[in-house]
Design a protein around this motif. Structure first.
Motif, short mmCIF file in Angstrom:
data_model
loop_
_atom_site.label_atom_id
_atom_site.label_comp_id
_atom_site.label_asym_id
_atom_site.label_seq_id
_atom_site.Cartn_x
_atom_site.Cartn_y
_atom_site.Cartn_z
N LEU A 195 15.20 87.72 19.84
CA LEU A 195 13.96 88.26 19.28
C LEU A 195 13.80 89.74 19.65
N LYS A 198 16.21 91.77 17.66
CA LYS A 198 15.73 91.90 16.28
C LYS A 198 14.62 92.94 16.19
N LYS A 254 7.00 87.53 18.99
CA LYS A 254 6.82 87.02 17.63
C LYS A 254 5.78 87.84 16.87
N LEU A 257 7.05 91.18 15.67
CA LEU A 257 7.97 91.12 14.53
C LEU A 257 7.25 90.90 13.21
#
Length: 262
Positions: A195, A198, A254, A257
């Motif tokens: 994560l 990313k 999270k 993103l």
């Protein structure tokens, strides 16, 4: 606009020598600068050197450099005595050592300068030295007298020229071990690392000078223009409110993103 040459001398590698010129790569000319004024009169305030004992102003011709010997005692040094310390590096950058480019940590870099050949006669020798460093992925390490002190310098090929970096003195860079010793080595959880990667990838872009722009300068110019037109300056921005401690790193990743709202 190219700056005026502030240093001229020779670049030397063994028996290969060429005349070169150097200019600072940094510019402060576009920065907002302020003068100190007398609020009551609007006149500028002058700074003057004052004798610490008599309290009287000191004339320019009476100013002299002094090396502290004991309490309130100094050894006076005249300008010609300081100039007499004529090191070869005053006018010659003699490259005696090369190092892999990746081996010199950024923390040693001080101030950048542009080094260019001085006249057509030096272009061939200059280009040979530059291209050899490119091919070997190395940088040259030398010494040169700048700002009245002999400095260790690093020469790095860049496009058709060379960037000369003054390097910090050995006693100027503190050892990082005492600062980092108390940080525990922790491996992130297996599902957190992808994560984070990313997130980094989504915010990666090629470098451009816009990434280092100065928003404070833009705000200052805006305030100055408003005051010139007689308008009231904008109020200072409130400090950003703290969002508190992050309870879950996974939730924070999270959320980070998620598409940004414009």
């Amino acid at each position: 606009m190219a700056q005026r040459t502030f240093w001229k001398g020779y670049l030397k590698l063994s028996l290969v020598t060429c005349p070169v010129a150097m200019m600072p790569a940094r510019s402060q000319s576009e920065k907002v600068r302020f003068h100190t004024l007398n609020r009551r009169t609007g006149n500028r305030i002058q700074s003057r050197f004052i004798d610490a004992v008599t309290g009287k102003p000191v004339a320019d011709e009476d100013e002299v450099r002094g090396y502290p010997k004991d309490d309130d005692e100094y050894v006076m040094m005249e300008e010609d005595e300081l100039d007499s310390v004529a090191l070869e590096s005053t006018r010659t950058i003699d490259i005696e050592v090369f190092a892999p480019r990746s081996s010199v940590g950024w923390i040693w870099y001080d101030a950048p300068h542009y080094l260019v050949p001085e006249g057509k006669v030096g272009e061939e020798a200059f280009s040979v030295i530059r291209e050899a460093m490119k091919a070997t992925k190395t940088v040259g390490i030398s010494r040169v007298v700048l700002y009245r002190r002999e400095r260790a310098v690093l020469l790095e090929p860049r496009d058709n020229g060379i960037v000369l970096w003054t390097l910090r003195y050995g006693d100027e860079v503190r050892d990082e071990k005492p600062y980092f010793a108390g940080i525990k080595k922790m491996e992130p959880e297996a599902d957190m690392k992808p994560l984070m990667e990313k997130l980094i990838k989504s915010r990666t872009k090629d470098w451009s000078p816009d990434l280092a722009e100065d928003p404070v300068q833009d705000e200052l110019l805006s305030i100055i223009k408003s005051k010139e037109k007689g308008r009231k300056a904008t109020q200072a921005r409130p400090a950003p409110k703290s969002e508190g401690n992050v309870v879950s790193i996974m939730d924070a990743l999270k959320k980070s993103l998620e598409p940004r709202r414009s």
